[in-house]
Design a protein around this motif. Structure first.
Motif, PDB file in Angstrom:
ATOM      1  N   GLY A 647      15.779  91.157 -14.642  1.00 35.35           N
ATOM      2  CA  GLY A 647      15.143  90.675 -15.610  1.00 35.35           C
ATOM      3  C   GLY A 647      13.835  90.154 -15.452  1.00 35.35           C
ATOM      4  O   GLY A 647      13.329  89.796 -14.381  1.00 35.35           O
ATOM      5  N   PRO A 648      13.079  89.895 -16.383  1.00 30.76           N
ATOM      6  CA  PRO A 648      11.761  89.493 -16.156  1.00 30.76           C
ATOM      7  C   PRO A 648      11.693  88.152 -15.791  1.00 30.76           C
ATOM      8  O   PRO A 648      10.587  87.664 -14.906  1.00 30.76           O
ATOM      9  CB  PRO A 648      10.875  89.623 -17.680  1.00 30.76           C
ATOM     10  N   ASP A 649      12.739  87.254 -15.906  1.00 27.40           N
ATOM     11  CA  ASP A 649      12.504  85.805 -15.708  1.00 27.40           C
ATOM     12  C   ASP A 649      13.362  85.733 -13.930  1.00 27.40           C
ATOM     13  O   ASP A 649      13.278  84.506 -13.469  1.00 27.40           O
ATOM     14  CB  ASP A 649      13.563  84.874 -16.515  1.00 27.40           C
ATOM     15  N   SER A 650      13.543  86.781 -13.400  1.00 29.34           N
ATOM     16  CA  SER A 650      14.183  86.738 -12.153  1.00 29.34           C
ATOM     17  C   SER A 650      13.220  86.600 -11.142  1.00 29.34           C
ATOM     18  O   SER A 650      12.289  87.333 -10.694  1.00 29.34           O
ATOM     19  CB  SER A 650      15.113  88.118 -11.911  1.00 29.34           C
ATOM     20  N   ALA A 651      13.336  85.401 -10.149  1.00 28.38           N
ATOM     21  CA  ALA A 651      12.681  85.063  -8.990  1.00 28.38           C
ATOM     22  C   ALA A 651      13.055  86.165  -7.895  1.00 28.38           C
ATOM     23  O   ALA A 651      12.422  86.595  -7.067  1.00 28.38           O
ATOM     24  CB  ALA A 651      12.746  83.677  -8.568  1.00 28.38           C
ATOM     25  N   GLU A 652      14.429  86.306  -7.732  1.00 23.26           N
ATOM     26  CA  GLU A 652      14.637  87.271  -6.964  1.00 23.26           C
ATOM     27  C   GLU A 652      14.204  88.729  -6.858  1.00 23.26           C
ATOM     28  O   GLU A 652      13.986  89.208  -6.060  1.00 23.26           O
ATOM     29  CB  GLU A 652      16.387  87.436  -6.884  1.00 23.26           C
ATOM     30  N   ALA A 653      14.239  89.149  -8.157  1.00 21.42           N
ATOM     31  CA  ALA A 653      13.618  90.434  -8.284  1.00 21.42           C
ATOM     32  C   ALA A 653      12.219  90.545  -8.138  1.00 21.42           C
ATOM     33  O   ALA A 653      11.795  91.482  -7.470  1.00 21.42           O
ATOM     34  CB  ALA A 653      13.869  90.822  -9.885  1.00 21.42           C
ATOM     35  N   ALA A 654      11.417  89.360  -8.391  1.00 22.71           N
ATOM     36  CA  ALA A 654       9.971  89.475  -8.024  1.00 22.71           C
ATOM     37  C   ALA A 654       9.781  89.398  -6.377  1.00 22.71           C
ATOM     38  O   ALA A 654       9.108  90.312  -5.848  1.00 22.71           O
ATOM     39  CB  ALA A 654       9.392  88.148  -8.535  1.00 22.71           C
ATOM     40  N   TYR A 655      10.750  88.672  -5.807  1.00 24.90           N
ATOM     41  CA  TYR A 655      10.443  88.725  -4.334  1.00 24.90           C
ATOM     42  C   TYR A 655      10.945  90.287  -3.591  1.00 24.90           C
ATOM     43  O   TYR A 655      10.420  90.698  -2.834  1.00 24.90           O
ATOM     44  CB  TYR A 655      11.398  87.423  -3.661  1.00 24.90           C
ATOM     45  N   PHE A 656      12.093  90.693  -4.143  1.00 28.15           N
ATOM     46  CA  PHE A 656      12.600  91.875  -3.716  1.00 28.15           C
ATOM     47  C   PHE A 656      11.577  92.900  -3.859  1.00 28.15           C
ATOM     48  O   PHE A 656      11.521  93.878  -3.252  1.00 28.15           O
ATOM     49  CB  PHE A 656      13.870  92.241  -4.158  1.00 28.15           C
ATOM     50  N   ALA A 657      10.897  93.098  -5.164  1.00 29.94           N
ATOM     51  CA  ALA A 657       9.817  94.160  -5.246  1.00 29.94           C
ATOM     52  C   ALA A 657       8.842  93.934  -4.290  1.00 29.94           C
ATOM     53  O   ALA A 657       8.132  95.080  -3.501  1.00 29.94           O
ATOM     54  CB  ALA A 657       9.310  94.115  -6.525  1.00 29.94           C
ATOM     55  N   GLU A 768       4.789  90.916 -20.206  1.00 30.69           N
ATOM     56  CA  GLU A 768       5.841  90.649 -18.961  1.00 30.69           C
ATOM     57  C   GLU A 768       6.920  91.389 -19.394  1.00 30.69           C
ATOM     58  O   GLU A 768       7.580  91.525 -20.454  1.00 30.69           O
ATOM     59  CB  GLU A 768       6.224  89.163 -18.907  1.00 30.69           C
ATOM     60  N   THR A 769       7.337  92.222 -18.302  1.00 27.87           N
ATOM     61  CA  THR A 769       8.680  93.007 -18.461  1.00 27.87           C
ATOM     62  C   THR A 769       9.549  92.971 -17.349  1.00 27.87           C
ATOM     63  O   THR A 769       9.101  92.448 -16.218  1.00 27.87           O
ATOM     64  CB  THR A 769       8.151  94.725 -18.470  1.00 27.87           C
ATOM     65  N   GLY A 770      10.570  93.467 -17.483  1.00 25.68           N
ATOM     66  CA  GLY A 770      11.568  93.656 -16.382  1.00 25.68           C
ATOM     67  C   GLY A 770      11.961  94.944 -16.096  1.00 25.68           C
ATOM     68  O   GLY A 770      11.245  95.739 -16.436  1.00 25.68           O
ATOM     69  N   GLY A 771      13.121  95.004 -15.612  1.00 25.83           N
ATOM     70  CA  GLY A 771      13.404  96.581 -15.236  1.00 25.83           C
ATOM     71  C   GLY A 771      12.594  97.101 -14.293  1.00 25.83           C
ATOM     72  O   GLY A 771      12.262  96.083 -13.115  1.00 25.83           O
ATOM     73  N   GLY A 772      12.781  98.366 -13.866  1.00 28.97           N
ATOM     74  CA  GLY A 772      12.050  98.730 -12.646  1.00 28.97           C
ATOM     75  C   GLY A 772      12.354 100.316 -12.505  1.00 28.97           C
ATOM     76  O   GLY A 772      13.087 101.063 -13.406  1.00 28.97           O
ATOM     77  N   SER A 773      11.738 100.967 -11.173  1.00 30.01           N
ATOM     78  CA  SER A 773      12.159 102.149 -10.965  1.00 30.01           C
ATOM     79  C   SER A 773      13.334 102.837 -10.632  1.00 30.01           C
ATOM     80  O   SER A 773      14.049 101.816  -9.991  1.00 30.01           O
ATOM     81  CB  SER A 773      11.071 102.640  -9.863  1.00 30.01           C
ATOM     82  N   ALA A 774      13.800 103.703 -11.433  1.00 29.75           N
ATOM     83  CA  ALA A 774      15.145 104.262 -11.066  1.00 29.75           C
ATOM     84  C   ALA A 774      16.180 103.368 -11.521  1.00 29.75           C
ATOM     85  O   ALA A 774      17.282 103.126 -11.063  1.00 29.75           O
ATOM     86  CB  ALA A 774      15.435 104.753  -9.702  1.00 29.75           C
ATOM     87  N   ILE A 775      15.882 102.510 -12.654  1.00 32.59           N
ATOM     88  CA  ILE A 775      16.802 101.633 -13.269  1.00 32.59           C
ATOM     89  C   ILE A 775      16.929 102.083 -14.583  1.00 32.59           C
ATOM     90  O   ILE A 775      15.894 102.593 -15.213  1.00 32.59           O
ATOM     91  CB  ILE A 775      16.226 100.225 -13.185  1.00 32.59           C
TER      92      ILE A 775
END
Length: 861
Positions: A647-657, A768-775
């Protein structure tokens, strides 16, 4: 972490537009002055009555509070005439720009900087193929295109210059003599060639494999281009595998006989790669995320007992959106008026591409068959070698008009297979040796570099360069009333080949793969083949009757997400999307319908917003098992317990990317620039298989002296923590994926000028967006460039066959192509939040939703 790679496919008209900085002052004065007159003068009339020569009867244009037009007419002629008129009202600059692209005439608008692009498009001859297709059309279909063109021209007769669009005011500062030509049916048909080019399936993979083959052994090239894991991922025809085993990590090397790639071929192939990268992004940059989701669920699994159909094509973001929403309705069905359809189409093209009529609904995703092959050609002067003899090339001259400069004449050369695409006629690429003797080269015997005197170049054989029937398929599909007539329409849909999902008010659901798909004499289409032998090439096309088709499967649903169609039947390609989105969708459908659960239209919309990252899910247990310290441990601690949702508010998603991009650069940064990972589904599979091989050679960063899976992951976690802190601040509580993963909507022409103030006029964002590649929520990004959104769900729709007026839709931007118009970007916040709009269809619902009504009347009527 390496430096960002340049974005090769963003067009900069800078050389031509430097003088246009004056525009900002001109438009600023105008904007402050009499009611933004310069901007507003192009806004269309949407209420009242207008006399329009060429109409036989009155047409009413209803627009709702988003400005979406629904047309009601008494004849097919007037319906398509009005569609052309309304498209021109809302989007004429976009139409004019597109036809210049598809005809290879950008230099007429923007000057000498576009000669190279025009040369390549002229080489492919999109316009010439469109002209040939026009000649093949039956008279009723020609009449629809002629009516549409007449409607466009009726609008052009009313306005000119800045009255048509703000872009013409900007263009006039550097190209003051330009006036748009009348619209023609061929202008419409040529857009289908641009669609086909950007959905051309695996041509990029073919080039990529060729370049890698000169540097890596066959088994490693194959590792970097894995096959579809049929044992683990769902196919369209069969659904989820009976026992979803982990994807195999075994690698079957490419055959060393597949293609005669050696270093002597690289220059020509690399030249082609550069030319392809330089073309305009009409639908989006090529890559693993240029795809779509569509699925259909039968009434056995829905709350209403009737089918539901969903579609969200994943294309490059554009301002305005690639799609135009519209309804085309006959006031009553008669032999003279036969359409009642609504959905998404393209400005400049009559009819509806995706949507529904009163009895059926359909959606499209890219089938992605291998329909384009490259051939290495031995060229001597104006001849090419075939089976040991020289044959004359077909040569034609193209004259490119250049704004502010002299015309440029180019020669286009072709073999019997297709045009030579690797070289500009004036270039000195290629390997030229002395003392050429054609008798040395018996048919394909040597498979190496060109013998003496021959220049190595590359030709292209592509189904879209043969005139086809797609221009007729659109209308046949719009009027289809059941499965049989839908299949008849699909039979005409030859290029670009699409997955077609289907539902009807009788409760049926279905799937059909259409398209012109070649049968090869040799090879599997994954590498360029020798053109100097008749043992390669195509023997024909797969018959429509042999293409995969499904009607009412027992499982009660059909999902297409660019994954493999079937493990049986004719070979369509080896370069499928590897199934992550399809797998996520099917598993979620099964979860929601377990134990008698049923689906609603709202559930279908929610499915489109799925953000689970299968790649992250694969890494999390490996990261958790490592013995880490310092910033690497801080990163692992942040990821602990994360559900892998982006999701766009995810700190974990930002760091993992940031970690993922860092890891890819560390592992594969030594590959040639054009073959570096963009980070989508293919690279999920490549690195995912390597997780089980901790000592594989790819786990190495020689420059940093780091070797082995665990060490490379640890180093990447550490570097990612540093980069995330630099970008987002020291406190991870403040990190958000949406701060990195932003979407900027760029105008395809002036919005990419490189001149900030001009771009400000036409672009919108960042969002600002969430989601990503192959999602499932495929807001994809390119790890070679950065974290910004490069591919997006370009629209979303859900069709409810129980009540068509209960269907929903949303566009990426808005109905208008006019900068600063209230409907220029008004749907974008809805799209960003994952919301949708009501989609009225019946005449009563359209009238009830209307906020504006414009009556187009015949002249003197």
């Amino acid at each position: 972490m390496g430096t960002d790679a340049p974005r090769t496919r963003r067009h900069r008209w800078g050389q031509f537009l430097v003088g246009m900085l004056v525009t900002v002052l001109v438009l600023g004065v105008a904007a402050v002055g009499a009611g933004w007159w310069t901007v507003h003068r192009a806004f269309p009339t949407t209420t009242g009555r207008i006399e329009v020569p060429g109409l036989a009867g009155a047409v009413t244009v209803y627009r709702d509070d988003a400005g979406i037009p629904q047309l009601v007419a008494e004849t097919d002629h007037d319906l398509f005439f009005a569609q052309g008129y309304v498209h021109a009202q809302d989007r004429f600059w976009e139409m004019d720009f597109r036809r210049h692209v598809t005809a290879g005439r950008l230099a007429e608008l923007f000057g000498a900087s576009q000669v190279a692009t025009d040369t390549f498009v002229r080489t492919l001859d999109w316009r010439g193929v469109a002209e040939a297709e026009w000649e093949l059309l039956d008279q009723p279909t020609r009449a629809f295109y002629e009516a549409y063109a007449a409607g466009v021209n009726a609008y052009l007769a009313e306005r000119s210059g800045a009255e048509l669009s703000l872009e013409y005011a900007v263009l006039a500062l550097q190209n003051p003599g330009y006036e748009p030509e009348s619209w023609t049916p061929v202008d419409s048909i040529a857009w289908l060639k641009a669609m086909a080019w950007d959905l051309r399936s695996n041509l990029g993979d073919e080039i990529d494999r060729a370049l890698l083959s000169a540097e890596l052994p066959p088994e490693e090239v194959q590792r970097l281009h894995p096959d579809f894991p049929f044992s683990a991922m769902p196919t369209i025809v069969d659904g989820l595998a009976a026992a979803a085993a982990p994807a195999s990590t075994e690698v079957t090397p490419l055959s060393t006989e597949a293609s005669p790639i050696d270093p002597g071929h690289l220059e020509a192939i690399a030249a082609l790669a550069d030319r392809v990268d330089a073309l305009p992004e009409l639908l989006g940059p090529e890559g693993g995320d240029l795809g779509s989701n569509s699925w259909v669920v039968s009434g056995a699994l829905t709350e209403s007992g009737m089918p539901l159909l969903a579609n969200d094509p994943h294309l490059g973001p554009a301002m305005p959106s690639i799609w135009v929403q519209m309804g085309l309705h006959c006031a009553e069905p008669t032999p003279e008026c036969t359409f009642d359809v609504a959905g998404y189409g393209f400005s400049g093209l009559p009819g509806i591409i995706i949507g529904h009529n009163s009895t059926i609904a359909w959606g499209l995703t890219n089938l992605g068959p291998d329909v384009a092959d490259l051939y290495l050609e031995r060229i001597v002067d104006e001849s090419y070698e075939l089976d040991g003899t020289l044959r004359p090339l077909t040569v034609r001259e193209e004259v490119i008009e250049v704004a502010g400069g002299d015309p440029v004449t180019v020669q286009v050369r072709s073999t019997d297979r297709g045009p030579i695409v690797s070289l500009d006629p004036e270039s000195d690429y290629g390997r030229i040796a002395q003392g050429y003797d054609p008798s040395v080269a018996a048919a394909g015997a040597d498979g190496g570099a060109a013998p003496g005197g021959a220049e190595l170049e590359v030709s292209l054989q592509w189904t879209a360069l043969t005139p086809g029937t797609t221009p007729s398929a659109i209308f046949a599909m719009n009027r289809a009333s059941d499965w049989a007539t839908f299949q008849d329409a699909a039979d005409l849909f030859d290029v670009p080949a699409q997955n077609l999902v289907y539902a009807d008010v009788a409760g049926n659901i279905g799937y059909q793969a259409p398209g012109a798909i070649p049968v090869r004499k040799a090879g599997d289409g994954t590498l360029p083949m020798p053109g100097w032998t008749s043992t390669t090439g195509w023997t024909g096309m797969v018959p429509f009757e042999e293409l995969p088709s499904v009607l009412n499967p027992a499982r009660g649903y059909i999902v297409t997400a660019n994954n493999a169609v079937d493990d049986a039947g004719p070979t369509l390609t080896r370069d499928w999307d590897l199934g992550y989105r399809a797998d996520a969708l099917e598993r979620r459908i099964l979860e929601l319908t377990a134990d008698g659960g049923t689906l609603t239209a709202d559930d279908m919309s929610d499915l489109q917003l799925g953000t689970h990252d299968a790649n992250a899910q694969a890494f999390l247990p490996v990261i958790a098992s490592l013995d880490l310290d310092g910033d690497a441990k801080r990163g692992a601690d942040l990821l602990e317990g994360w559900d892998a949702r982006t999701g766009p508010d995810s700190a974990e998603a930002a760091y993992f990317a940031v970690f993922w991009r860092t890891l890819l650069d560390r592992m594969f940064g030594g590959l040639p620039d054009s073959t570096r990972p963009e980070g989508g589904d293919r690279w999920f599979a490549v690195v995912g298989s390597l997780l089980a091989e901790p000592d594989a050679a790819w786990w190495s960063d020689d420059e940093a002296g780091v070797t082995g899976r665990d060490a490379v992951i640890a180093a990447s976690l550490e570097d990612a923590w540093s980069e995330a802190s630099d970008r987002l601040g020291d406190d991870p509580a403040d990190w958000r994926w949406g701060l990195l993963h932003t979407l900027t909507l760029e105008n395809a022409s002036f919005g990419r000028s490189g001149i900030g103030p001009i771009e400000w006029l036409f672009n919108r964002g960042p969002y600002e967006t969430g989601g990503g590649s192959a999602i499932v929520n495929a807001v994809g990004w390119d790890a070679r460039i950065g974290y910004e959104a490069d591919w997006v769900p370009s629209m979303r729709m859900v069709v409810d066959l129980d009540d068509l007026d209960a269907s929903t839709w949303v566009n990426l931007t808005g109905a208008s192509g006019h900068a600063f118009h209230p409907h220029y970007a008004d749907q974008t916040p809805l799209w960003q939040r994952g919301e949708s709009r009501p989609w009225p269809f019946t005449t009563e619902a359209v009238r009830d939703a209307a906020e504006d009504a414009l009556v187009l009347r015949p002249a003197g009527g």
